[in-house]
Enzyme design. Structure first.
Site, PDB file in Angstrom:
ATOM      1  CG  MET A   1      -2.371  -0.651   1.198  1.00 26.66           C
ATOM      2  SD  MET A   1      -2.745  -1.224   0.829  1.00 26.66           S
ATOM      3  CE  MET A   1      -4.036  -2.264   0.438  1.00 26.66           C
ATOM      4  N   PRO A   2       1.715   1.848  -1.452  1.00 25.34           N
ATOM      5  CG  PRO A   2       2.902   2.003  -3.012  1.00 25.34           C
ATOM      6  CD  PRO A   2       0.999   0.803  -2.462  1.00 25.34           C
TER       7      PRO A   2
END
Length: 82
Positions: A1-2
């Site tokens: 989940m950048p």
């Protein structure tokens, strides 16, 4: 989940920020293989007068070994200021 945080001087339009966020999202999803819903992008505006203390020293000099792209301005770690 950048989650990508872009710190920049004030003055860019909402349209410019949206276009940059779209480009970052496109590249993150294409390069890292995440879905569009996994990426978030935020903007933090920092006045030019505050840039050295709020960004350059803590986020650039203080995390030099983590940089993927070095800036072309300012002193390098261990370099004397002129």
């Amino acid at each position: 989940m950048p989650h990508v945080i872009v710190k920049l001087w004030p003055g860019k339009s909402d349209d410019q920020k949206r276009l940059l966020a779209d480009a970052i999202t496109r590249d993150v999803t294409g390069i890292l293989g995440y879905g569009d819903d996994a990426v978030s992008v935020g903007f933090e505006e920092v006045a030019s007068a505050d840039w050295t203390e709020q960004v350059f020293k803590p986020d650039i000099l203080g995390k030099w070994d983590q940089l993927a792209k070095e800036p072309g301005y300012g002193p390098r770690p261990g370099q004397a200021r002129s």
